[in-house]
Write a protein that holds these residues in place. Structure first.
Motif, PDB file in Angstrom:
ATOM      1  N   VAL A 173       2.653  -6.862   1.669  1.00  0.00           N
ATOM      2  CA  VAL A 173       3.429  -6.894   0.323  1.00  0.00           C
ATOM      3  C   VAL A 173       4.431  -5.530   0.849  1.00  0.00           C
ATOM      4  CG1 VAL A 173       1.692  -7.752  -1.039  1.00  0.00           C
ATOM      5  CG2 VAL A 173       1.792  -5.256  -0.689  1.00  0.00           C
ATOM      6  N   VAL A 174       5.450  -5.560  -0.078  1.00  0.00           N
ATOM      7  CA  VAL A 174       6.460  -4.621   0.079  1.00  0.00           C
ATOM      8  C   VAL A 174       6.263  -3.907  -1.406  1.00  0.00           C
ATOM      9  CG1 VAL A 174       9.121  -3.876   0.195  1.00  0.00           C
ATOM     10  CG2 VAL A 174       7.921  -5.836   1.443  1.00  0.00           C
ATOM     11  N   LEU A 175       6.263  -2.478  -1.349  1.00  0.00           N
ATOM     12  CA  LEU A 175       6.319  -1.567  -2.456  1.00  0.00           C
ATOM     13  C   LEU A 175       7.379  -1.951  -3.263  1.00  0.00           C
ATOM     14  CD1 LEU A 175       4.569   0.676  -3.662  1.00  0.00           C
ATOM     15  CD2 LEU A 175       6.228   2.262  -2.900  1.00  0.00           C
ATOM     16  N   SER A 176       7.173  -2.361  -4.563  1.00  0.00           N
ATOM     17  CA  SER A 176       8.145  -2.938  -5.506  1.00  0.00           C
ATOM     18  C   SER A 176       8.926  -1.848  -6.028  1.00  0.00           C
ATOM     19  CB  SER A 176       7.341  -3.572  -6.714  1.00  0.00           C
ATOM     20  OG  SER A 176       6.773  -2.737  -7.526  1.00  0.00           O
ATOM     21  N   PRO A 177      10.216  -2.060  -6.464  1.00  0.00           N
ATOM     22  CA  PRO A 177      11.093  -0.948  -6.989  1.00  0.00           C
ATOM     23  C   PRO A 177      10.263  -0.309  -7.944  1.00  0.00           C
ATOM     24  CG  PRO A 177      12.304  -3.134  -6.588  1.00  0.00           C
ATOM     25  CD  PRO A 177      10.849  -3.299  -6.639  1.00  0.00           C
ATOM     26  N   ALA A 178       9.757  -0.676  -8.812  1.00  0.00           N
ATOM     27  CA  ALA A 178       9.148   0.086  -9.896  1.00  0.00           C
ATOM     28  C   ALA A 178       8.155   1.100  -9.388  1.00  0.00           C
ATOM     29  CB  ALA A 178       8.339  -0.901 -11.211  1.00  0.00           C
ATOM     30  N   ARG A 179       7.341   0.468  -8.500  1.00  0.00           N
ATOM     31  CA  ARG A 179       6.368   1.252  -7.849  1.00  0.00           C
ATOM     32  C   ARG A 179       6.833   2.507  -6.963  1.00  0.00           C
ATOM     33  NH1 ARG A 179       1.195  -1.727  -7.660  1.00  0.00           N
ATOM     34  NH2 ARG A 179       1.194  -2.611  -9.880  1.00  0.00           N
ATOM     35  N   ASP A 210       0.078  -7.256  -5.615  1.00  0.00           N
ATOM     36  CA  ASP A 210       1.356  -7.725  -4.907  1.00  0.00           C
ATOM     37  C   ASP A 210       2.478  -7.110  -5.222  1.00  0.00           C
ATOM     38  OD1 ASP A 210      -0.281 -10.231  -4.528  1.00  0.00           O
ATOM     39  OD2 ASP A 210       0.418 -11.227  -6.336  1.00  0.00           O
ATOM     40  N   GLU A 211       2.370  -5.875  -5.679  1.00  0.00           N
ATOM     41  CA  GLU A 211       3.374  -4.820  -5.725  1.00  0.00           C
ATOM     42  C   GLU A 211       3.149  -3.626  -4.953  1.00  0.00           C
ATOM     43  OE1 GLU A 211       5.651  -4.402  -9.552  1.00  0.00           O
ATOM     44  OE2 GLU A 211       3.954  -5.691 -10.794  1.00  0.00           O
ATOM     45  N   GLY A 212       1.956  -3.578  -4.300  1.00  0.00           N
ATOM     46  CA  GLY A 212       1.763  -2.571  -3.353  1.00  0.00           C
ATOM     47  C   GLY A 212       0.552  -1.673  -4.105  1.00  0.00           C
ATOM     48  N   ILE A 213       0.942  -0.303  -3.627  1.00  0.00           N
ATOM     49  CA  ILE A 213      -0.426   0.559  -4.195  1.00  0.00           C
ATOM     50  C   ILE A 213      -0.337   0.671  -5.666  1.00  0.00           C
ATOM     51  CG2 ILE A 213       0.883   2.658  -3.878  1.00  0.00           C
ATOM     52  CD1 ILE A 213      -1.708   3.872  -2.617  1.00  0.00           C
ATOM     53  N   LEU A 214      -1.276   1.037  -6.356  1.00  0.00           N
ATOM     54  CA  LEU A 214      -1.301   1.204  -7.726  1.00  0.00           C
ATOM     55  C   LEU A 214      -1.184   2.703  -7.988  1.00  0.00           C
ATOM     56  CD1 LEU A 214      -4.541  -0.921  -9.014  1.00  0.00           C
ATOM     57  CD2 LEU A 214      -2.070  -1.426  -9.062  1.00  0.00           C
ATOM     58  N   VAL A 215       0.054   3.086  -8.151  1.00  0.00           N
ATOM     59  CA  VAL A 215       0.368   4.595  -8.132  1.00  0.00           C
ATOM     60  C   VAL A 215      -0.398   5.454  -9.162  1.00  0.00           C
ATOM     61  CG1 VAL A 215       2.293   6.254  -8.333  1.00  0.00           C
ATOM     62  CG2 VAL A 215       2.677   4.083  -7.072  1.00  0.00           C
ATOM     63  N   ASP A 216      -0.825   4.491 -10.353  1.00  0.00           N
ATOM     64  CA  ASP A 216      -0.991   5.485 -11.348  1.00  0.00           C
ATOM     65  C   ASP A 216      -2.827   5.565 -11.081  1.00  0.00           C
ATOM     66  OD1 ASP A 216       1.181   5.348 -12.599  1.00  0.00           O
ATOM     67  OD2 ASP A 216       0.529   3.719 -13.739  1.00  0.00           O
ATOM     68  N   ARG A 217      -3.247   5.278  -9.806  1.00  0.00           N
ATOM     69  CA  ARG A 217      -4.733   5.404  -9.498  1.00  0.00           C
ATOM     70  C   ARG A 217      -4.719   6.349  -8.437  1.00  0.00           C
ATOM     71  NH1 ARG A 217      -7.597   0.417 -10.558  1.00  0.00           N
ATOM     72  NH2 ARG A 217      -9.245   1.100  -9.496  1.00  0.00           N
ATOM     73  N   ILE A 218      -3.672   6.858  -8.075  1.00  0.00           N
ATOM     74  CA  ILE A 218      -3.750   8.190  -7.010  1.00  0.00           C
ATOM     75  C   ILE A 218      -4.123   9.589  -7.668  1.00  0.00           C
ATOM     76  CG2 ILE A 218      -2.369   9.427  -5.452  1.00  0.00           C
ATOM     77  CD1 ILE A 218      -0.545   7.123  -4.841  1.00  0.00           C
ATOM     78  N   LEU A 235       6.083   6.263  -7.527  1.00  0.00           N
ATOM     79  CA  LEU A 235       5.502   7.029  -6.478  1.00  0.00           C
ATOM     80  C   LEU A 235       6.586   7.966  -6.109  1.00  0.00           C
ATOM     81  CD1 LEU A 235       3.323   7.288  -4.254  1.00  0.00           C
ATOM     82  CD2 LEU A 235       4.946   5.876  -2.690  1.00  0.00           C
ATOM     83  N   LEU A 236       7.850   7.952  -6.368  1.00  0.00           N
ATOM     84  CA  LEU A 236       8.555   9.179  -6.096  1.00  0.00           C
ATOM     85  C   LEU A 236       8.464   9.993  -7.277  1.00  0.00           C
ATOM     86  CD1 LEU A 236      11.964   7.389  -4.805  1.00  0.00           C
ATOM     87  CD2 LEU A 236      10.418   8.937  -3.354  1.00  0.00           C
ATOM     88  N   ALA A 237       8.361   9.803  -8.408  1.00  0.00           N
ATOM     89  CA  ALA A 237       8.208  10.726  -9.344  1.00  0.00           C
ATOM     90  C   ALA A 237       6.841  11.581  -9.394  1.00  0.00           C
ATOM     91  CB  ALA A 237       7.962   9.762 -10.758  1.00  0.00           C
ATOM     92  N   TRP A 238       5.745  10.808  -8.948  1.00  0.00           N
ATOM     93  CA  TRP A 238       4.318  11.473  -8.684  1.00  0.00           C
ATOM     94  C   TRP A 238       4.662  12.453  -7.358  1.00  0.00           C
ATOM     95  CZ3 TRP A 238       2.059  11.131  -3.587  1.00  0.00           C
ATOM     96  CH2 TRP A 238       0.959  11.806  -3.631  1.00  0.00           C
ATOM     97  N   ALA A 239       5.548  11.950  -6.364  1.00  0.00           N
ATOM     98  CA  ALA A 239       5.509  13.030  -5.390  1.00  0.00           C
ATOM     99  C   ALA A 239       6.474  14.153  -5.922  1.00  0.00           C
ATOM    100  CB  ALA A 239       6.466  12.317  -4.024  1.00  0.00           C
ATOM    101  N   ALA A 240       7.495  14.190  -6.767  1.00  0.00           N
ATOM    102  CA  ALA A 240       8.325  15.331  -7.217  1.00  0.00           C
ATOM    103  C   ALA A 240       7.461  16.167  -8.119  1.00  0.00           C
ATOM    104  CB  ALA A 240       9.385  14.567  -8.231  1.00  0.00           C
ATOM    105  N   ALA A 241       6.268  15.536  -8.475  1.00  0.00           N
ATOM    106  CA  ALA A 241       5.359  16.565  -9.299  1.00  0.00           C
ATOM    107  C   ALA A 241       4.588  17.060  -8.537  1.00  0.00           C
ATOM    108  CB  ALA A 241       4.647  15.606 -10.469  1.00  0.00           C
ATOM    109  N   GLY A 242       4.738  17.199  -7.232  1.00  0.00           N
ATOM    110  CA  GLY A 242       3.962  17.881  -6.106  1.00  0.00           C
ATOM    111  C   GLY A 242       3.026  17.196  -5.201  1.00  0.00           C
ATOM    112  N   GLY A 243       3.177  15.966  -5.271  1.00  0.00           N
ATOM    113  CA  GLY A 243       2.440  15.245  -4.261  1.00  0.00           C
ATOM    114  C   GLY A 243       3.266  15.121  -2.913  1.00  0.00           C
ATOM    115  N   LEU A 244       2.320  14.788  -1.893  1.00  0.00           N
ATOM    116  CA  LEU A 244       3.199  14.536  -0.405  1.00  0.00           C
ATOM    117  C   LEU A 244       2.900  13.127  -0.098  1.00  0.00           C
ATOM    118  CD1 LEU A 244       4.426  15.605   2.188  1.00  0.00           C
ATOM    119  CD2 LEU A 244       1.932  15.980   2.886  1.00  0.00           C
ATOM    120  N   ILE A 245       3.903  12.210   0.278  1.00  0.00           N
ATOM    121  CA  ILE A 245       3.753  11.154   0.750  1.00  0.00           C
ATOM    122  C   ILE A 245       3.734  11.115   2.259  1.00  0.00           C
ATOM    123  CG2 ILE A 245       4.834   8.731   0.728  1.00  0.00           C
ATOM    124  CD1 ILE A 245       6.281   9.680  -1.789  1.00  0.00           C
TER     125      ILE A 245
END
Length: 466
Positions: free
Chosen positions: A249-255, A224-232, A259-269
């Motif tokens: 569903v809309v990706l929740s603010p927490a997610r 209900d909050e969008g993709i489970l970022v910790d499972r990427i 997700l942005l922190a994951w991308a900042a560590a080297g991921g591409l969205i």
């Protein structure tokens, strides 16, 4: 046809249904002129408003056209705008096994916009203005990234409406999101990326497009909050964060923060903003790209706002990727067609595109409301999700329900819907995905009634919409 046969307060639907049947069965053929509204109203002893509304429903469905001085005329359906050709059906069935049922009357497949709403008058006016203004240079081989005028207009419009941070030169004009994904997949594969994380359930078309170019999908669950970022677990993630397809569903603010922190560590969205224009009950969330332009490849198009046949879209990728993407675009087609780009640029500059979007939103909200009201009446046990935005909604089913069996039962009742399981990589909660953009409100009400008769849902918990 006798008005006495019509249900109480149902004259308009009765007349529209009779005319629709005459067109579909060939009793009325393309080019046939329907009687003047006053004449038909007098013959049937009904008000002229009933005839006017019935004709408008046929126009909304693409079955008729209305032109000044020519009246209402049966449309040429040699290429049916709302039903796939045999060849296209064969291709689609390679991807999705269509539900059983030979007599589909109402197609609620998601992803089909309201093609009858295409702004023909505005487009023609803009095209004439463009043809009056263009030079020989405009008609030559141009920048593979797109016409400068369109890129400039898109940069301003996307900044205002989606919070995008991009200069005109950052934009690559593409033939829809499909080509954007193809260019990204080619570029990523050349850089050694062979797997991308995708939402599960998610867009099967996006998965297929990436896989065709060598980047296979690894599913990540959605709740209900969008993709489970910790499972990427991979370096690239393909998402629909503003309005997840197909759950809505809309990706929740927490997610989003994770997700942005994951991308900042080297991921591409890879952000597929496929239906950002269609919001009804809330303000749209801004695109992720505005928060991390160096870590997000953003893709959008006019497929859901104008028509998929326009094949016009845009890709805004991190600048480090742009040279390779431009080279891939040049190698693919040398660049997108010039005149449609310039026409869209003019529509954006004059405000005609925004006016069209406002009209379409009003129209689609009526259609959504008609389907939702019908489901509440005829399927009161149904739990409905994704109603605040987009062009489809989702009926959530009790655990253990075979959604493919329900889709087959719906098809035998003449209504095509998608089982949610079609859009999954791994087993998960069942559901039915219903698109409403391509059908008039009375047809949607009829579809809900047919679904109510065909589907026997096990009531487990209260009915609710979200």
């Amino acid at each position: 046809m006798r008005p006495a046969d019509a249900p109480v307060k149902g004259l308009t639907a009765w007349l529209a249904s009779g005319l629709r049947a005459a067109i579909v069965t060939g009793r009325l053929t393309p080019g046939d002129r329907l009687p003047a509204t006053r004449q038909l109203a007098a013959e049937l002893a009904v008000s002229r408003g009933v005839v006017v509304d019935a004709y408008q429903r046929l126009i909304d469905e693409g079955l008729a056209t209305a032109r000044t001085g020519a009246g209402t005329v049966v449309a040429d359906r040699g290429v049916r705008p709302l039903a796939p050709s045999d060849r296209r059906r064969q291709v689609r069935e390679l991807r999705l096994p269509m539900p059983a049922g030979d007599g589909i009357d109402v197609d609620l497949s998601p992803g089909v916009p309201d093609l009858s709403a295409f702004p023909r008058t505005s487009w023609l006016r803009a095209e004439r203005a463009v043809l009056d203004e263009i030079t020989a240079v405009d008609l030559g081989y141009g920048d593979p990234g797109g016409a400068p005028r369109l890129r400039a207009e898109l940069a301003g419009w996307l900044a205002r409406t989606r919070g995008i941070r991009a200069e005109p030169d950052d934009i690559i004009v593409v033939s829809g999101v499909a080509q954007a994904l193809a260019l990204l997949a080619q570029t990523l594969r050349a850089g050694g990326v062979s797997v991308a994380a995708v939402e599960d359930p998610g867009s099967r078309g996006a998965r297929d497009q990436m896989a065709h170019w060598g980047v296979r999908a690894a599913g990540v669950p959605v709740d209900d909050e969008g993709i489970l970022v910790d499972r990427i677990e991979h370096s690239v993630a393909v998402l629909t964060p503003a309005h997840q397809f197909p759950t809505g569903v809309v990706l929740s603010p927490a997610r989003r923060r994770r997700l942005l922190a994951w991308a900042a560590a080297g991921g591409l969205i890879v952000e597929d903003d496929y239906d950002a224009e269609h919001r009804y009950d809330r303000q749209p969330v801004a695109a992720l790209q505005g928060s991390a332009p160096d870590r997000v490849a953003y893709a959008g198009s006019v497929s859901k706002s104008l028509a998929p046949g326009m094949r016009l879209g845009w890709l805004i990728a991190p600048r480090s990727m742009q040279p390779a993407l431009l080279a891939a675009k040049h190698d693919t087609d040398l660049g997108s067609p010039a005149i449609p780009q310039l026409v869209l640029a003019r529509l954006l500059a004059t405000g005609d595109y925004e006016r069209h979007l406002r009209a379409v939103r009003t129209r689609q909200r009526r259609r959504r409301d008609a389907l939702l009201a019908g489901l509440r009446r005829h399927l009161p046990q149904a739990r409905v999700a994704g109603v605040a935005a987009g062009l489809h909604l989702l009926i959530l089913l009790p655990e253990g329900t075979a959604d493919t069996d329900l889709a087959d039962r719906a098809a035998r009742a003449g209504v095509r819907v998608h089982p949610l399981s079609w859009h999954r990589l791994e087993p998960g909660p069942p559901g039915l995905v219903l698109g409403y953009a391509a059908q008039a409100p009375d047809r949607l009400a009829e579809a809900a009634e047919r679904l109510g008769r065909a589907l026997k849902l096990d009531p487990r918990g209260p009915s609710r919409s979200r």
